[in-house]
Design an enzyme around this catalytic site. Structure first.
Site, PDB file in Angstrom:
ATOM      1  N   LYS A   1       8.653 -20.355   2.614  1.00  0.00           N
ATOM      2  CA  LYS A   1       8.598 -18.890   2.493  1.00  0.00           C
ATOM      3  C   LYS A   1       9.435 -18.281   3.609  1.00  0.00           C
ATOM      4  O   LYS A   1       9.281 -18.622   4.781  1.00  0.00           O
ATOM      5  CB  LYS A   1       7.157 -18.380   2.612  1.00  0.00           C
ATOM      6  CG  LYS A   1       6.271 -18.692   1.435  1.00  0.00           C
ATOM      7  CD  LYS A   1       4.899 -18.070   1.597  1.00  0.00           C
ATOM      8  CE  LYS A   1       4.955 -16.551   1.521  1.00  0.00           C
ATOM      9  NZ  LYS A   1       3.607 -15.948   1.628  1.00  0.00           N
TER      10      LYS A   1
ATOM     11  N   GLY B   1       9.249 -13.000  -9.600  1.00  0.00           N
ATOM     12  CA  GLY B   1       9.776 -14.306  -9.214  1.00  0.00           C
ATOM     13  C   GLY B   1       9.798 -14.478  -7.711  1.00  0.00           C
ATOM     14  O   GLY B   1       9.509 -13.565  -6.943  1.00  0.00           O
TER      15      GLY B   1
ATOM     16  N   ASP C   1      16.327  -9.455   1.601  1.00  0.00           N
ATOM     17  CA  ASP C   1      17.050 -10.489   2.338  1.00  0.00           C
ATOM     18  C   ASP C   1      16.418 -11.870   2.192  1.00  0.00           C
ATOM     19  O   ASP C   1      16.969 -12.864   2.663  1.00  0.00           O
ATOM     20  CB  ASP C   1      17.169 -10.124   3.820  1.00  0.00           C
ATOM     21  CG  ASP C   1      15.823  -9.944   4.516  1.00  0.00           C
ATOM     22  OD1 ASP C   1      14.781 -10.307   3.924  1.00  0.00           O
ATOM     23  OD2 ASP C   1      15.807  -9.432   5.649  1.00  0.00           O
ATOM     24  N   GLY C   2      15.262 -11.937   1.535  1.00  0.00           N
ATOM     25  CA  GLY C   2      14.616 -13.228   1.326  1.00  0.00           C
ATOM     26  C   GLY C   2      14.025 -13.840   2.574  1.00  0.00           C
ATOM     27  O   GLY C   2      13.640 -15.018   2.578  1.00  0.00           O
TER      28      GLY C   2
ATOM     29  N   ASP D   1      -0.994 -16.056  -1.331  1.00  0.00           N
ATOM     30  CA  ASP D   1      -0.257 -14.852  -0.922  1.00  0.00           C
ATOM     31  C   ASP D   1      -1.063 -13.994   0.053  1.00  0.00           C
ATOM     32  O   ASP D   1      -1.532 -12.909  -0.279  1.00  0.00           O
ATOM     33  CB  ASP D   1       0.178 -14.045  -2.146  1.00  0.00           C
ATOM     34  CG  ASP D   1       1.253 -14.771  -2.939  1.00  0.00           C
ATOM     35  OD1 ASP D   1       2.036 -15.503  -2.319  1.00  0.00           O
ATOM     36  OD2 ASP D   1       1.308 -14.617  -4.166  1.00  0.00           O
TER      37      ASP D   1
ATOM     38  N   ASP E   1       0.524 -11.199 -10.095  1.00  0.00           N
ATOM     39  CA  ASP E   1       1.461 -12.199  -9.577  1.00  0.00           C
ATOM     40  C   ASP E   1       0.927 -12.880  -8.328  1.00  0.00           C
ATOM     41  O   ASP E   1       1.500 -13.872  -7.867  1.00  0.00           O
ATOM     42  CB  ASP E   1       2.831 -11.569  -9.292  1.00  0.00           C
ATOM     43  CG  ASP E   1       2.752 -10.393  -8.340  1.00  0.00           C
ATOM     44  OD1 ASP E   1       2.135  -9.378  -8.712  1.00  0.00           O
ATOM     45  OD2 ASP E   1       3.300 -10.481  -7.246  1.00  0.00           O
ATOM     46  N   ASN E   2      -0.173 -12.381  -7.771  1.00  0.00           N
ATOM     47  CA  ASN E   2      -0.817 -13.004  -6.612  1.00  0.00           C
ATOM     48  C   ASN E   2      -2.130 -13.682  -6.996  1.00  0.00           C
ATOM     49  O   ASN E   2      -2.945 -13.972  -6.119  1.00  0.00           O
ATOM     50  CB  ASN E   2      -1.099 -11.959  -5.531  1.00  0.00           C
ATOM     51  CG  ASN E   2       0.166 -11.353  -4.963  1.00  0.00           C
ATOM     52  OD1 ASN E   2       1.227 -11.969  -5.007  1.00  0.00           O
ATOM     53  ND2 ASN E   2       0.070 -10.147  -4.439  1.00  0.00           N
TER      54      ASN E   2
ATOM     55  N   GLY F   1      11.110 -14.204  -4.595  1.00  0.00           N
ATOM     56  CA  GLY F   1      12.183 -13.454  -3.965  1.00  0.00           C
ATOM     57  C   GLY F   1      12.503 -13.894  -2.559  1.00  0.00           C
ATOM     58  O   GLY F   1      13.580 -13.590  -2.032  1.00  0.00           O
TER      59      GLY F   1
ATOM     60  N   ARG G   1       0.875 -18.664 -11.643  1.00  0.00           N
ATOM     61  CA  ARG G   1       0.148 -17.412 -11.480  1.00  0.00           C
ATOM     62  C   ARG G   1      -0.143 -16.815 -12.850  1.00  0.00           C
ATOM     63  O   ARG G   1       0.453 -17.208 -13.857  1.00  0.00           O
ATOM     64  CB  ARG G   1       1.000 -16.430 -10.670  1.00  0.00           C
ATOM     65  CG  ARG G   1       1.558 -17.011  -9.374  1.00  0.00           C
ATOM     66  CD  ARG G   1       2.857 -16.323  -8.970  1.00  0.00           C
ATOM     67  NE  ARG G   1       3.497 -16.967  -7.824  1.00  0.00           N
ATOM     68  CZ  ARG G   1       3.271 -16.659  -6.564  1.00  0.00           C
ATOM     69  NH1 ARG G   1       2.409 -15.694  -6.266  1.00  0.00           N
ATOM     70  NH2 ARG G   1       3.878 -17.281  -5.584  1.00  0.00           N
TER      71      ARG G   1
END
Length: 470
Positions: A109, A86, A121-122, A254, A244-245, A88, A179
């Site tokens: 992002k 997900g 920490d995102g 990505d 996922d990419n 993040g 994705r």
């Protein structure tokens, strides 16, 4: 004033299990570093001052009409399945329909933690933000499907990796953020209704001509085959081709430890985390097929007649290497001046690549030089090149305009690793001039610009590894 955008949010209307609604975490002192005015106009975004743009795209103020959320997905990472990933460190603000009638996501992002951050920490630091901005816009200028960069904002905060680094937020625009891993998460959980909903949504959004799950698979395979061939034709190495990419839309997505090759080598790897070379330059076609096999496995879960679905999916995936080979041949034939490739041309191209690898020739400069008078200067073994050249000249003698074909296929400039590194170091020190200069030059990649931007790195300038920056 509150920045506004003509949002028309379709993903947010899907069931709640597809995402988590969450707002960006405000930052201390947002400052606009870069803004893509031409892209903003295409998206129909309102004019605004630098401060308003910084507050909006730094995450401090939601634009009118936004419906922010973090998307759920899973994925195979270096071949190992992770059942829940997900967004993040990304938050989808919403969607707009651009001036060409295309639906586009607008995503931040580095906008703070989400339920999918897995203890992170995102946030993002300035280096990866500027790298993605430059490389994605360069890819767009090369005519290769890609996400786009809309804005880069400094946060006024340090983030901590191995050391303290200046924080930044990137605003990314994409045809969608669906994705392979988006399908995998529902298939793995056995959530068949969600999987069907997602499949119908993906078909409607990206491939309305597709007939059901297998029609979607066929369309995605074709798009990925073209994309991989396009990457290879410019010496691009994605670096983390995890499922996922891997975008359903067929866009490059990505940009982490990505790189463009200088000296050609078929097994070139730059990603610091790809220690086994899984995603090396020459492995990208087979990994794309592997990723499509994972998509096929997920899509089959929703089909009533499993045996028939497996047989059809197998046929589609097994056909993909042929699609990639055909797309590769078309791209590389153009690079040597052949407008309509023939099967025997593959051997001529492979012979040139083998010679380039043996001599350590620069991939971009060697191909670009073919349309001039000094191509032999790119090769240490001039005699060997002369032998190849005689065969090549005989082959293109019947081509109507090989020089024009080559000039349209061979960029003069790429975002070289050492130039990106120099740009990042300058930006960290507060100097955005190298960023601006590089971005401007890369906007017209088939034109000859400042000579130093075309030059391969010296031995001291070589960047041997690139990093995700997460």
């Amino acid at each position: 004033m509150t920045f506004s955008a003509p949002f028309d949010n379709s993903f947010a209307a899907l069931p709640a299990g597809f995402y988590t609604r969450i707002t960006p975490t405000p930052v201390a002192d947002p400052k606009l570093l870069a803004f893509n005015d031409s892209l903003a106009k295409t998206l129909g975004l309102a004019d605004a001052g630098a401060d308003d743009l910084a507050f909006t795209f730094g995450g401090n103020e939601l634009p009118q009409g936004a419906d922010p959320l973090a998307q759920l997905y899973a994925g195979h990472q270096f071949g190992n399945y992770n059942p829940q990933l997900g967004d993040g460190r990304a938050i989808l603000l919403g969607e707009v329909v651009d001036s060409d009638g295309n639906r586009r996501d607008i995503q931040l992002k580095g906008s703070g933690p989400t339920p999918y951050s897995r203890g992170g920490d995102g946030r993002a630091w300035l280096g990866p933000v500027l790298r993605e901005y430059v490389v994605s816009e360069a890819m767009h200028a090369l005519g290769i499907p890609t996400t786009r960069a809309l804005a880069a904002v400094a946060t006024g905060e340090d983030i901590y990796r191995e050391t303290a680094l200046p924080g930044a937020v990137l605003t990314r625009v994409a045809s969608s953020h669906l994705r392979v891993g988006t399908f995998q998460v529902f298939a793995h959980r056995g959530e068949v209704e969600n999987l069907r909903t997602l499949t119908d949504y993906a078909i409607k959004r990206h491939y309305p001509q597709a007939d059901g799950p297998m029609g979607l698979l066929r369309a995605v395979c074709a798009a990925q085959a073209d994309l991989i061939a396009a990457w290879m034709s410019v010496g691009f190495i994605h670096g983390v081709m995890n499922t996922d990419n891997c975008s359903i839309s067929g866009e490059t997505i990505d940009y982490g430890p990505c790189a463009f090759m200088d000296a050609f080598h078929a097994n070139r790897v730059f990603s610091s985390i790809d220690r086994q070379g899984r995603y090396a330059f020459s492995n990208q076609p087979q990994i794309a097929v592997w990723n499509m096999a994972q998509l096929a496995t997920a899509l089959i879960q929703q089909m009533d007649v499993a045996d028939d679905a497996i047989a059809e999916a197998t046929e589609i995936v097994h056909a993909m290497p042929g699609l990639i080979e055909a797309a590769w041949l078309k791209r590389f034939a153009a690079k040597i001046g052949i407008a309509k490739a023939e099967p025997d041309d593959a051997a001529l191209i492979e012979d040139l690549l083998a010679l380039m690898q043996r001599d350590g020739a620069d991939f971009t400069n060697a191909f670009h030089a073919l349309s001039g008078d000094a191509a032999q200067d790119q090769f240490a073994d001039r005699d060997a090149f002369a032998v190849w050249q005689s065969k090549w000249l005989a082959r293109i003698a019947s081509e109507p305009d090989p020089k024009a074909v080559m000039q349209a296929a061979n960029p003069a400039i790429i975002p070289r690793n050492h130039r990106i590194e120099h740009m990042i170091q300058a930006a960290v020190a507060g100097d955005m001039a190298p960023f601006d200069r590089l971005l401007k030059a890369l906007a017209t990649p088939f034109e000859t610009t400042d000579a130093d931007l075309h030059t391969p790195p010296t031995e001291q300038e070589i960047v041997p590894a690139t990093f995700c920056g997460t």
